[in-house]
Design a protein around this motif. Sequence first.
Motif, PDB file in Angstrom:
ATOM      1  N   GLU A  68       0.733  -1.328   0.233  1.00  0.00           N
ATOM      2  CA  GLU A  68       0.041   0.314  -0.186  1.00  0.00           C
ATOM      3  C   GLU A  68       0.871   1.638  -0.066  1.00  0.00           C
ATOM      4  OE1 GLU A  68      -2.511   2.566   2.966  1.00  0.00           O
ATOM      5  OE2 GLU A  68      -2.387   0.253   3.626  1.00  0.00           O
ATOM      6  N   THR A  80       2.695   2.177  -3.745  1.00  0.00           N
ATOM      7  CA  THR A  80       1.764   1.964  -4.509  1.00  0.00           C
ATOM      8  C   THR A  80       1.177   3.155  -4.220  1.00  0.00           C
ATOM      9  OG1 THR A  80       0.620   0.167  -4.498  1.00  0.00           O
ATOM     10  CG2 THR A  80      -0.158   1.645  -5.093  1.00  0.00           C
ATOM     11  N   PHE A 137      -5.782  -3.617  -0.670  1.00  0.00           N
ATOM     12  CA  PHE A 137      -4.139  -4.187  -0.797  1.00  0.00           C
ATOM     13  C   PHE A 137      -3.591  -5.503  -1.234  1.00  0.00           C
ATOM     14  CE2 PHE A 137      -4.459   1.006  -0.666  1.00  0.00           C
ATOM     15  CZ  PHE A 137      -3.752   0.949  -2.280  1.00  0.00           C
ATOM     16  N   LYS A 169       0.083   4.616 -14.049  1.00  0.00           N
ATOM     17  CA  LYS A 169       0.025   4.528 -12.566  1.00  0.00           C
ATOM     18  C   LYS A 169      -0.557   3.556 -12.051  1.00  0.00           C
ATOM     19  CE  LYS A 169       1.283   9.238 -11.139  1.00  0.00           C
ATOM     20  NZ  LYS A 169       1.494  10.878 -10.181  1.00  0.00           N
ATOM     21  N   THR A 212       0.897  -0.167 -11.170  1.00  0.00           N
ATOM     22  CA  THR A 212       0.344  -0.813  -9.608  1.00  0.00           C
ATOM     23  C   THR A 212      -0.297  -2.675  -9.903  1.00  0.00           C
ATOM     24  OG1 THR A 212      -1.183   0.972  -8.342  1.00  0.00           O
ATOM     25  CG2 THR A 212      -1.079  -1.133  -8.279  1.00  0.00           C
ATOM     26  N   ASN A 246       3.125  -4.590 -10.449  1.00  0.00           N
ATOM     27  CA  ASN A 246       4.062  -4.079  -8.809  1.00  0.00           C
ATOM     28  C   ASN A 246       3.579  -5.426  -8.644  1.00  0.00           C
ATOM     29  OD1 ASN A 246       5.697  -2.444 -10.196  1.00  0.00           O
ATOM     30  ND2 ASN A 246       4.798  -0.877  -8.316  1.00  0.00           N
TER      31      ASN A 246
END
Length: 211
Positions: A51, A54, A81, A109, A113, A116
């Motif tokens: 979290e 991010t 998350f 972005k 996320t 990732n």
Amino acid sequence: MSEGGGPEGVGVLVGEDGLARCPWAAEPGEMRDYHDTEWGVPVVGESALFERLTLEAFQSGLSWATILRKRPAFREVFDGFDVDRIASYDGAKRDALLADARIVRNRAKVDATITNARATVALRGAGPEGSLESLIRASAPVPGPAPVTTTDLVPSSPESLALSKLLKKRGFSFVGPTTLYALWEALGLVDTHLAGCHRRGIAALTAGTDT
């Protein structure tokens, strides 16, 4: 977050409650509350760390106050998350995120996320790092002297640059050296509360706390 900012050469400021704080948290409100309760406090667990990673990435180019206001919505739309759930997002879920005005609707972005999360899953047990959490903690720099004024603050370090390169090799994106340095600050792995701030050293006092 890159909290340290504002005019150069500013030290701690004493609030109306008599407590000395970093200048970005001088006024009552969400930013002060975050400074006094969360910033620089270690967290435990993959979801909590993911979290923060991010949100630091989403903060790039924006104010941290904006991210704080939107954090409840971020937590809702990104399923708390949960890394495994985010890693399984499909195109429909991605489109729904980009259509949700409650969060920052930045395509790069949002994509980062999801990317990732998948990289975090792949990292588990792969190589000596073992997990995103252990890698981020192990890569943090050796503590230095306490910054006295905002002039002493830096946005990144050789260590955060090295970690950025390593994470990118592992498939992560939107993990530049400034974002990672800010993540270390948020986690208390780099203590940039100014000398004299009543929260200086809080990471050592709360190490191991599950927040």
